[in-house]
Design an enzyme around this catalytic site. Structure first.
Site, PDB file in Angstrom:
ATOM      1  N   CYS A 281       1.001  -1.420  -0.467  1.00 45.07           N
ATOM      2  CA  CYS A 281       0.169  -0.065   0.269  1.00 45.07           C
ATOM      3  C   CYS A 281       0.908   1.072   0.031  1.00 45.07           C
ATOM      4  O   CYS A 281       1.896   1.248   0.779  1.00 45.07           O
ATOM      5  CB  CYS A 281      -0.651  -0.311   1.163  1.00 45.07           C
ATOM      6  SG  CYS A 281      -1.712   1.409   0.974  1.00 45.07           S
ATOM      7  N   GLU A 315       1.471  -4.486  -5.560  1.00 48.63           N
ATOM      8  CA  GLU A 315       0.075  -5.325  -5.058  1.00 48.63           C
ATOM      9  C   GLU A 315      -1.065  -4.687  -5.836  1.00 48.63           C
ATOM     10  O   GLU A 315      -1.232  -3.561  -5.768  1.00 48.63           O
ATOM     11  CB  GLU A 315       0.033  -4.856  -3.880  1.00 48.63           C
ATOM     12  CG  GLU A 315      -1.163  -6.465  -3.120  1.00 48.63           C
ATOM     13  CD  GLU A 315      -1.617  -7.040  -1.921  1.00 48.63           C
ATOM     14  OE1 GLU A 315      -2.858  -6.888  -1.472  1.00 48.63           O
ATOM     15  OE2 GLU A 315      -0.456  -6.570  -1.284  1.00 48.63           O
TER      16      GLU A 315
END
Length: 435
Positions: A281, A315
């Site tokens: 993140c 991700e």
């Protein structure tokens, strides 16, 4: 076995007689929006009703197609005058990101407007999913960290007792949050923190700013890292907030001030990633964007991958702003390498130099339109001088502007870091020696 076959037969598709029968119904009925008469202002506009809204911006006002997501009693007046509409509405603009959703008064809504070609957009059905029933409306209008006040973009699952506040106040060092200014002032007199609770792994002096990076273990500093996630979720839509921060390391980028180190952004990564993700993140606070912090965080994640000796990628899914930042970083990185390299280079060599995955390298080469194919040589990389000159000109302009705040990508020689898995191995060996 015969009994199992009968069960399977019952669960199968209906036969022709059942299809012709009147009792056969579809599994899922289409949702019907309640009808509404625009002339009847005493009634509230139904949810999911499609209409138009006058949206004002720097370029003027535009009439845009939108959908009613939620409604509430008017907040601009205590007692609504007789004859005026009693509600205000939270609307979603068709085809736009949810961070553009907003509360608007009835006076800005229009029941006729320009015809719009209906295109299926993933954002348009955001309020129909079970999860989004709760998260469809922002629960806070803005937050304040230090002297910076920032409008929020999305819902974040803060504790329910804070939902009555429109603005949340954060301690700029420990990130504790409060609903009243007096509570924050009382906390600030007692708070002894001057930097994030972790090891400082990087510090540099940049253009009109000094920055430092701290590594914080999500298992050791659970409360602090959860508060970081709370803040990040206000500005990220496609990430699910996990209250279990133990599997993650948080890299907090700070501005070094006379009072201490204040967070401007961060990225997190898994301690042990099965899919070789080097970033889980990433978020730069809106008040600190357009200063190079995003590219710095991305470059830091790849420098850590280089020390680990492996390729990595972010991700997925990744936000639209995050994807733009990555595309910009990948392009600049490849142009820098290809402009300095005189001899031929392969994609595998680029992956080894940059720690980018082969998929990301190939994707970036195609975006730059410098990956070519012919029958004799096959695939080859050919970068024109125009792309190199444009990149160098942009880089020179950034350096020439001495008045703006700007941070360069991570400088490897200033990084002091040791891979987490190697640290764990050393701990085990020490315990064996002590035993």
């Amino acid at each position: 076995m015969p009994r199992a076959k009968k069960v399977l037969k019952r669960k199968g598709k209906p036969n022709n007689q059942q299809r012709k029968g009147k009792n056969f119904k579809k599994k899922k009925d289409e949702h019907k929006v309640e009808e509404y008469d625009p002339k009847d202002t005493s009634r509230p506009i139904p949810l999911e009703y499609k209409l138009w809204c006058e949206r004002k911006d720097a370029g003027g006002s535009n009439i845009m197609s939108c959908t009613v997501v939620e409604r509430r009693a008017r907040t601009d007046v205590k007692d609504v005058p007789e004859g005026e509409h009693e509600f205000e509405y939270y609307i979603h603009f068709e085809g736009m990101d949810r961070r553009m959703d907003m509360w608007v008064p009835y006076s800005t809504l229009r029941f006729t407007g320009p015809k719009v070609v209906e295109e299926k957009h993933p954002e348009d059905d955001h309020h129909k999913d079970d999860h989004d029933v709760v998260t469809k409306v922002r629960n806070f209008q803005e937050i304040q960290i230090g002297t910076h006040v920032m409008p929020t973009w999305y819902f974040s699952p803060f504790p329910a007792e804070y939902s009555r506040y429109s603005r949340l106040l954060f301690c700029e060092f420990c990130l504790s949050f409060f609903g009243h200014q007096s509570e924050l002032q009382r906390h600030s007199r007692k708070c002894t923190w001057t930097h994030p609770p972790g090891n400082e792994i990087y510090r540099s002096s940049e253009t009109n700013i000094n920055v430092a990076m701290f590594e914080v273990d999500g298992q050791k500093e659970e409360e602090y890292t959860q508060n970081v996630c709370y803040i990040a979720k206000l500005f990220l839509e496609h990430k699910t907030l996990s209250f279990n921060t133990h599997p993650f390391l948080f890299y907090i980028l700070c501005e070094v001030t006379p009072k201490g180190c204040v967070m401007v952004g961060y990225f997190s990564k898994e301690k042990f990633s099965e899919h070789n993700y080097n970033l889980a993140c990433i978020c730069t606070l809106p008040c600190h964007q357009k200063k190079g912090f995003g590219k710095f965080l991305i470059s830091m994640s790849y420098e850590l991958s280089k020390i680990e000796g492996r390729s990595g990628s972010p991700e997925t899914p990744i936000s639209d702003l995050g994807q733009q930042a990555y595309n910009s970083y990948w392009k600049a990185n490849l142009i820098e390498i290809l402009s300095e390299r005189k001899e031929a280079i392969t994609i595998q060599e680029i992956c080894k130099i940059t720690s980018m995955t082969m998929e990301n390298v190939t994707q970036t080469l195609k975006m730059l339109d410098i990956l070519h194919y012919d029958n004799r040589e096959g695939h080859h990389i050919a970068i024109p001088e125009s792309i190199i000159n444009k990149y160098r000109e942009k880089k020179a302009n950034l350096r020439a502007n001495k008045n703006r705040v700007y941070v360069r990508p991570c400088q490897p020689e200033k990084l002091r870091w040791y891979p987490f898995h190697a640290r764990e191995i050393n701990k085990r060996e020490r315990k064996k020696e002590q035993a």
